[in-house]
Design an enzyme around this catalytic site. Structure first.
Site, PDB file in Angstrom:
ATOM      1  N   HIS A 116      -7.672  -2.897   0.284  1.00  0.00           N
ATOM      2  CA  HIS A 116      -7.732  -2.030  -0.977  1.00  0.00           C
ATOM      3  C   HIS A 116      -8.798  -2.717  -1.389  1.00  0.00           C
ATOM      4  O   HIS A 116     -10.211  -3.520  -0.987  1.00  0.00           O
ATOM      5  CB  HIS A 116      -6.794  -3.427  -1.880  1.00  0.00           C
ATOM      6  CG  HIS A 116      -6.969  -4.329  -1.883  1.00  0.00           C
ATOM      7  ND1 HIS A 116      -6.194  -5.119  -1.165  1.00  0.00           N
ATOM      8  CD2 HIS A 116      -6.884  -5.551  -2.872  1.00  0.00           C
ATOM      9  CE1 HIS A 116      -5.916  -6.404  -0.983  1.00  0.00           C
ATOM     10  NE2 HIS A 116      -6.306  -6.774  -2.219  1.00  0.00           N
ATOM     11  N   ASP A 160     -11.871 -10.643  -1.269  1.00  0.00           N
ATOM     12  CA  ASP A 160     -11.471 -11.529   0.087  1.00  0.00           C
ATOM     13  C   ASP A 160     -11.375 -10.322   1.243  1.00  0.00           C
ATOM     14  O   ASP A 160     -10.907 -10.783   2.184  1.00  0.00           O
ATOM     15  CB  ASP A 160     -10.189 -12.209  -0.636  1.00  0.00           C
ATOM     16  CG  ASP A 160      -9.027 -11.345  -0.753  1.00  0.00           C
ATOM     17  OD1 ASP A 160      -8.902 -10.400  -1.685  1.00  0.00           O
ATOM     18  OD2 ASP A 160      -7.860 -11.921  -0.662  1.00  0.00           O
TER      19      ASP A 160
HETATM   20 ZN   LIG Z   1      -6.025  -8.417  -3.350  1.00  0.00          ZN
END
Ligand SMILES: [Zn+2]
Length: 307
Positions: free
Chosen positions: A66, A70
């Protein structure tokens, strides 16, 4: 070379949200024979690869779960490095289709001589993404505030030849190859079948699950996995926060592994609230009987030897 030797996970980083003094942004390179699956390159993934002794040319496929930072802010560096190093092979990138704009921005973040052979492969639903000598790569939608997909790499089941049975039935030399290709061979005047001289050899499976709250898809992805890499952002004391944010606790990650019949469980994607990651392993141990590895930067974690 045995598969266990050439199949391993290289941990580039274990931090969720922000890197810390001890942890790099998360990122993972799964070496699988001559393939290299790069999952979720966070910031600094390019340098972590270098420190791990891996090269850009080792990457043959990129999977992004996704588009939270991060899990993808390392992409610009990786994409530009593939170009700089003139990596000749095609590198497909799998990513949630709803994040196509993000992918474009990350791919074209700054000036560079774009000569890598990158193929954009948006994932729009559950199913098989690619098949090849490595097996089958598939995805399932997870549960997270933004669209997130988990990945599963599964090698087809095969058969393991039994040398003592071959010898006992007089199958030798080129006849072994014939038997493997055709399924039968005549040895010492008798028809020998493959089933008589081999046993089923389950294909190896690796699963990659993050970010997600508790969901059935995580269990399906991890079904019978030899190696499960799963997010373990929080502890049970923060279960409410985990549920709100669409994350797992270490206990939940472990229960997913138990329900799925996983062999080796790799916990990662740790909240900065917990500088000592051992607490995640301790919590998970109460919910999973198999082997638990608390991921650390630059660790190399073998896919367990075949059953
Ligand atoms: Zn996430």
């Amino acid at each position: 070379m045995g598969a266990s030797v050439s199949r391993e996970l290289i941990v580039l980083g274990t931090a969720s949200q922000v890197p810390t003094r001890q942890r790099a942004h998360n990122g993972y390179l799964l070496r699988w024979d001559d393939q290299g699956f790069l999952f979720d390159p966070g910031e600094g993934a390019q340098r972590q690869l270098l420190l791990a002794g891996a090269a850009a040319s080792d990457i043959t496929r990129i999977c992004v779960t996704h588009f939270h930072g991060d899990h993808c802010l390392g992409l610009p560096g990786i994409v530009q490095r593939l170009s700089l190093d003139r990596v000749p092979h095609e590198v497909p990138i799998h990513f949630p289709g709803s994040g196509a704009d993000f992918l474009q921005r990350l791919r074209h973040a700054s000036h560079f001589h774009d000569q890598a052979r990158i193929t954009e492969c948006p994932v729009d639903g559950d199913g098989v993404l690619a098949t090849g000598p490595f097996g089958t790569l598939s995805a399932r939608r997870l549960r997270h505030p933004v669209e997130s997909f988990g990945y599963r790499l599964a090698e087809p089941d095969g058969r393991r030849m039994l040398p003592e049975r071959l010898a006992a039935l007089g199958v030798r030399g080129p006849d072994v190859g014939v038997l493997q290709r055709v399924g039968t061979v005549v040895a010492d005047g008798r028809l020998v079948s493959l089933e008589e001289v081999s046993e089923p050899r389950p294909g190896q499976v690796a699963a990659f699950v993050m970010d997600t709250g508790w969901c059935e898809a995580a269990i399906r992805l991890a079904e019978g996995a030899d190696l499960l890499v799963i997010e373990s952002t929080f502890l049970e004391t923060e279960a409410e926060l985990a549920a709100e944010a669409g994350h797992l606790t270490a206990a939940q990650a472990a229960r997913i592994a138990t329900e799925a019949g996983v062999r080796r469980l790799v916990l990662t994607h740790f909240s900065q609230r917990h500088p000592n990651a051992a607490v995640f392993g301790d919590e998970a141990a109460a919910h999973f009987d198999g082997e638990i590895v608390v991921a650390e930067e630059l660790a190399r974690i073998a896919v367990p030897p075949r059953r």
